[in-house]
Every structure is written in structure tokens, then in C-alpha cells.
Design a protein around this motif. Sequence first.
Motif, PDB file in Angstrom:
ATOM      1  N   ALA A   1     -37.315  -0.620  19.809  1.00  0.00           N
ATOM      2  CA  ALA A   1     -36.695  -0.734  18.493  1.00  0.00           C
ATOM      3  C   ALA A   1     -36.624  -2.186  18.024  1.00  0.00           C
ATOM      4  CB  ALA A   1     -35.291  -0.117  18.519  1.00  0.00           C
ATOM      5  N   PHE A   2     -36.380  -3.088  18.959  1.00  0.00           N
ATOM      6  CA  PHE A   2     -36.277  -4.515  18.630  1.00  0.00           C
ATOM      7  C   PHE A   2     -37.639  -5.076  18.223  1.00  0.00           C
ATOM      8  CE2 PHE A   2     -35.571  -9.040  19.689  1.00  0.00           C
ATOM      9  CZ  PHE A   2     -34.353  -9.234  19.035  1.00  0.00           C
ATOM     10  N   GLY A   3     -38.704  -4.498  18.777  1.00  0.00           N
ATOM     11  CA  GLY A   3     -40.050  -4.901  18.375  1.00  0.00           C
ATOM     12  C   GLY A   3     -40.615  -6.079  19.129  1.00  0.00           C
ATOM     13  N   VAL A   4     -40.040  -6.389  20.302  1.00  0.00           N
ATOM     14  CA  VAL A   4     -40.545  -7.510  21.113  1.00  0.00           C
ATOM     15  C   VAL A   4     -40.786  -7.010  22.531  1.00  0.00           C
ATOM     16  CG1 VAL A   4     -40.057  -9.779  22.081  1.00  0.00           C
ATOM     17  CG2 VAL A   4     -39.380  -9.263  19.727  1.00  0.00           C
TER      18      VAL A   4
ATOM     19  N   THR B   1     -32.237  -6.517  12.783  1.00  0.00           N
ATOM     20  CA  THR B   1     -32.059  -5.487  11.756  1.00  0.00           C
ATOM     21  C   THR B   1     -32.734  -4.192  12.164  1.00  0.00           C
ATOM     22  OG1 THR B   1     -31.950  -7.165  10.015  1.00  0.00           O
ATOM     23  CG2 THR B   1     -32.475  -4.917   9.336  1.00  0.00           C
ATOM     24  N   ALA B   2     -33.938  -4.286  12.726  1.00  0.00           N
ATOM     25  CA  ALA B   2     -34.662  -3.093  13.164  1.00  0.00           C
ATOM     26  C   ALA B   2     -33.898  -2.358  14.276  1.00  0.00           C
ATOM     27  CB  ALA B   2     -36.056  -3.474  13.649  1.00  0.00           C
ATOM     28  N   LEU B   3     -33.289  -3.115  15.186  1.00  0.00           N
ATOM     29  CA  LEU B   3     -32.518  -2.498  16.263  1.00  0.00           C
ATOM     30  C   LEU B   3     -31.293  -1.770  15.719  1.00  0.00           C
ATOM     31  CD1 LEU B   3     -31.964  -2.032  19.264  1.00  0.00           C
ATOM     32  CD2 LEU B   3     -30.842  -4.278  19.338  1.00  0.00           C
ATOM     33  N   LEU B   4     -30.598  -2.390  14.766  1.00  0.00           N
ATOM     34  CA  LEU B   4     -29.417  -1.752  14.173  1.00  0.00           C
ATOM     35  C   LEU B   4     -29.791  -0.505  13.389  1.00  0.00           C
ATOM     36  CD1 LEU B   4     -27.416  -4.907  13.003  1.00  0.00           C
ATOM     37  CD2 LEU B   4     -26.998  -3.481  15.015  1.00  0.00           C
ATOM     38  N   ARG B   5     -30.955  -0.513  12.751  1.00  0.00           N
ATOM     39  CA  ARG B   5     -31.416   0.682  12.041  1.00  0.00           C
ATOM     40  C   ARG B   5     -31.667   1.825  13.016  1.00  0.00           C
ATOM     41  NH1 ARG B   5     -35.801  -2.108   7.896  1.00  0.00           N
ATOM     42  NH2 ARG B   5     -34.276  -2.788   6.310  1.00  0.00           N
ATOM     43  N   ALA B   6     -32.192   1.495  14.192  1.00  0.00           N
ATOM     44  CA  ALA B   6     -32.423   2.521  15.206  1.00  0.00           C
ATOM     45  C   ALA B   6     -31.099   3.134  15.659  1.00  0.00           C
ATOM     46  CB  ALA B   6     -33.172   1.922  16.392  1.00  0.00           C
ATOM     47  N   TYR B   7     -30.073   2.303  15.787  1.00  0.00           N
ATOM     48  CA  TYR B   7     -28.755   2.826  16.150  1.00  0.00           C
ATOM     49  C   TYR B   7     -28.186   3.706  15.035  1.00  0.00           C
ATOM     50  CZ  TYR B   7     -27.703   0.550  20.606  1.00  0.00           C
ATOM     51  OH  TYR B   7     -27.687   0.213  21.937  1.00  0.00           O
ATOM     52  N   THR B   8     -28.408   3.311  13.786  1.00  0.00           N
ATOM     53  CA  THR B   8     -27.919   4.118  12.668  1.00  0.00           C
ATOM     54  C   THR B   8     -28.574   5.493  12.673  1.00  0.00           C
ATOM     55  OG1 THR B   8     -27.524   2.151  11.314  1.00  0.00           O
ATOM     56  CG2 THR B   8     -27.752   4.246  10.159  1.00  0.00           C
ATOM     57  N   LYS B   9     -29.887   5.537  12.905  1.00  0.00           N
ATOM     58  CA  LYS B   9     -30.588   6.818  12.965  1.00  0.00           C
ATOM     59  C   LYS B   9     -30.097   7.670  14.129  1.00  0.00           C
ATOM     60  CE  LYS B   9     -34.896   5.400  10.724  1.00  0.00           C
ATOM     61  NZ  LYS B   9     -36.373   5.257  10.884  1.00  0.00           N
TER      62      LYS B   9
ATOM     63  N   GLY C   1     -27.080   7.897  14.970  1.00  0.00           N
ATOM     64  CA  GLY C   1     -25.705   8.321  14.692  1.00  0.00           C
ATOM     65  C   GLY C   1     -24.648   7.309  15.062  1.00  0.00           C
ATOM     66  N   ARG C   2     -25.020   6.046  15.222  1.00  0.00           N
ATOM     67  CA  ARG C   2     -24.056   4.989  15.548  1.00  0.00           C
ATOM     68  C   ARG C   2     -24.200   3.845  14.536  1.00  0.00           C
ATOM     69  NH1 ARG C   2     -21.820   5.736  20.710  1.00  0.00           N
ATOM     70  NH2 ARG C   2     -22.875   7.368  21.903  1.00  0.00           N
ATOM     71  N   PRO C   3     -23.795   4.062  13.294  1.00  0.00           N
ATOM     72  CA  PRO C   3     -23.993   3.058  12.244  1.00  0.00           C
ATOM     73  C   PRO C   3     -23.095   1.832  12.370  1.00  0.00           C
ATOM     74  CG  PRO C   3     -22.713   4.897  11.392  1.00  0.00           C
ATOM     75  CD  PRO C   3     -23.143   5.292  12.762  1.00  0.00           C
ATOM     76  N   PHE C   4     -22.053   1.888  13.223  1.00  0.00           N
ATOM     77  CA  PHE C   4     -21.119   0.760  13.339  1.00  0.00           C
ATOM     78  C   PHE C   4     -21.440  -0.135  14.538  1.00  0.00           C
ATOM     79  CE2 PHE C   4     -18.611   4.115  11.168  1.00  0.00           C
ATOM     80  CZ  PHE C   4     -18.548   3.486   9.944  1.00  0.00           C
ATOM     81  N   THR C   5     -22.603   0.061  15.119  1.00  0.00           N
ATOM     82  CA  THR C   5     -23.050  -0.835  16.187  1.00  0.00           C
ATOM     83  C   THR C   5     -23.278  -2.235  15.619  1.00  0.00           C
ATOM     84  OG1 THR C   5     -24.080   0.963  17.423  1.00  0.00           O
ATOM     85  CG2 THR C   5     -24.895  -1.263  17.858  1.00  0.00           C
ATOM     86  N   ARG C   6     -22.942  -3.251  16.378  1.00  0.00           N
ATOM     87  CA  ARG C   6     -23.132  -4.626  15.914  1.00  0.00           C
ATOM     88  C   ARG C   6     -23.759  -5.464  17.027  1.00  0.00           C
ATOM     89  NH1 ARG C   6     -17.502  -4.613  17.078  1.00  0.00           N
ATOM     90  NH2 ARG C   6     -16.944  -6.231  18.617  1.00  0.00           N
ATOM     91  N   ILE C   7     -24.438  -6.514  16.637  1.00  0.00           N
ATOM     92  CA  ILE C   7     -24.994  -7.489  17.574  1.00  0.00           C
ATOM     93  C   ILE C   7     -24.057  -8.698  17.566  1.00  0.00           C
ATOM     94  CG2 ILE C   7     -26.928  -9.025  18.054  1.00  0.00           C
ATOM     95  CD1 ILE C   7     -28.775  -6.940  16.872  1.00  0.00           C
ATOM     96  N   ASP C   8     -23.362  -8.890  18.651  1.00  0.00           N
ATOM     97  CA  ASP C   8     -22.378  -9.969  18.725  1.00  0.00           C
ATOM     98  C   ASP C   8     -23.041 -11.340  18.783  1.00  0.00           C
ATOM     99  OD1 ASP C   8     -20.168  -8.212  18.720  1.00  0.00           O
ATOM    100  OD2 ASP C   8     -20.471  -7.814  20.849  1.00  0.00           O
TER     101      ASP C   8
END
Length: 316
Positions: A35-38, A54-62, A64-71
Motif C-alpha cells: 500500500a505504501f508503494g515502496v 497518503t496511499a497507505l492511509l487510503r488503504a486503511y480507509t478502504k 474500514g479504519r478511516p481514523f488511522t494516522r501516521i504519527d
Amino acid sequence: MLPGLFAQQGKKTLAVKRIQFYGLESMNGSSARKAFGVKKNSPFNPDALPQNCTALLRAYTKAGRPFTRIDSLTYMVLEDSSGAVIDVYISEGDKISAGEMLFTGLNKDETEHLRDRFSIRPGRKLDVAKIERDIDLAITDFEKRGHPFARFDLEGIAFDSLKQNNLNLKWKAAPGPRLIIKEIQIIGNEITKKSVILRELRIKEGDVYDYNKVSQIPSRLMKLGFFRRVEPAQVFLARDNEGGLLITVEEGNTSKFDGVVGYTPGAGEEKGYFTGLIDISLGNLFGTGRSLLAHWQKKDQASQNLLFHYREPWIA
């Protein structure tokens, strides 16, 4: 290891020697890297890291976890400048499930009909792609019933008061008018008469919009053999519940001429004669849909073949 600020040292491109994710619970490392693409040993480009996040967070949203964040995200260039390592720290949000699908602008029967057709059910995985597909199918369903301008607008998003992780979606539905076709416009028919095209549509001015007939317009016109391309019909609204269709066509070459003629000179008292082959094909004659075929072939002095064919469509 030293902090790295650049992906290149001179002309040398650095490679990603390691990428590590911290805080993964619902997603494994392989899925996160995808998902991260690297990938390992891929070229290291620090400028692209925000897009990777952004791509990783979109994968989490799909998922069902839209509130995931990258600290945080850090990267280091190795002391020998042979490559770089990336560390990504993640806080996964709670899994969000689908809640109720609420509709305004529809009567009770229409609302129940829509809910039965939706594949998403309360408590199941929140799948944005499925919801979009269900909305598209709902719009098509209204179109098949004569409402080509139906639309659904997302009016509100809220968590269920009893089931905190269920997300309710509220849609404002607007079926639009039951359209009457009062006008049919055709563009691109430089040769073919408009009456010939209208005759083939099986749609008359004054008819109620029919989804099946309108969707079949390109295939019906292409079967005539006159057109190189026919665009899907566009629907427009003029006033109240009256509108029309706009049909764009591109005509092809429907006429053909092939021929070769020779002359055999006579010997003594015998006269000379012509030999050869001529094929003439005229399709869509004068733009009326009529066709004409003529064939002539002469191999020797004693015989010749003649063929004449004329087609008159829609005699009745």
C-alpha cells in the motif's frame, strides 16, 4: 548511520535497504509495504514520501479504519551511502462498520426497495467501493423507470448513537422528472438523411424515455453499415418534464469501385474484344439507406457474367 537529506549522492541513486512499520495490528508488513508503494531495493525518493503516506492511509480507509494516522516517518542514509532505511510509526484507528442507509426525498415503498437492493448491511465492513456501486445501480434503476436525471447526494455522516462504531449515511434522493422525449437532435450525418436514422431508432417524439431503447441506439445504427462510429445518446432537459436526445454519428465510406479492363486484338478476320472485371457497390444511396451492386466479368469473347442487385429497405 547518518541522517539522510537527499536520495542521491552525486550521480548515484540510493536504494531502499529496509522499510519498517511500527504499530501494525490489522495489516501485516507485506500489505503495508504494498500500500505504501515502496519495496526493498527500489529507488529511494524522499520527495515522494508524503504521497506514499497518503496511499497507505487510503488503504486503511478502504479496510474500514478511516481514523488511522501516521504519527511520524523517519529515514536514514547508511554511513557508506549504499542505501537508505525508512521507519513508519502508525496508530491504527478503530474499525468502522456500516450503519443504516437513510434516504430523504423518497416515499416509503421506494426507500424499502432501495434498502433491499443495497449489498451493504448494518454491522458489516464499511466498503466505500460497494456503496458507490450500489448508488450507481440505484440511479440506473430510476433511469430504467423513465427518470434519467435521478441523483443521490450525501447529506450527512454520523455515528450510530447505540453502536458507536457503526457509521450511518444519509442520502438526499432526487429522482427527477419522468422524461418525455420532445426532440431528437442528430449531429454528423452529412450524407445520411435524418429520417433514415430516426426510422431505425424505434423512438418517436412524444415517447416516454425508455432506458433500454436509448442504450441500444449505438448498436442499432452501427448495424446499418453507414457509420464508422456512433456515440452513446446524450439526454437533455428542456423544461418541466420535457427534453430530448442528442445523437452524434461519424459516417464511413459506403461506396466502392474495383475494376480492371483489357483488350484482346483480333487475328485475321476475327474482331478484337474487351475482357475484364468491374465491381461497383453503392451503399446508402443518396443518404436514403438504399444500396446498389453491379458486377461485370468477361473472360473470353464468347461469354460474360452480369449481376445487378438493388436493395430497398423499409418498403412498407
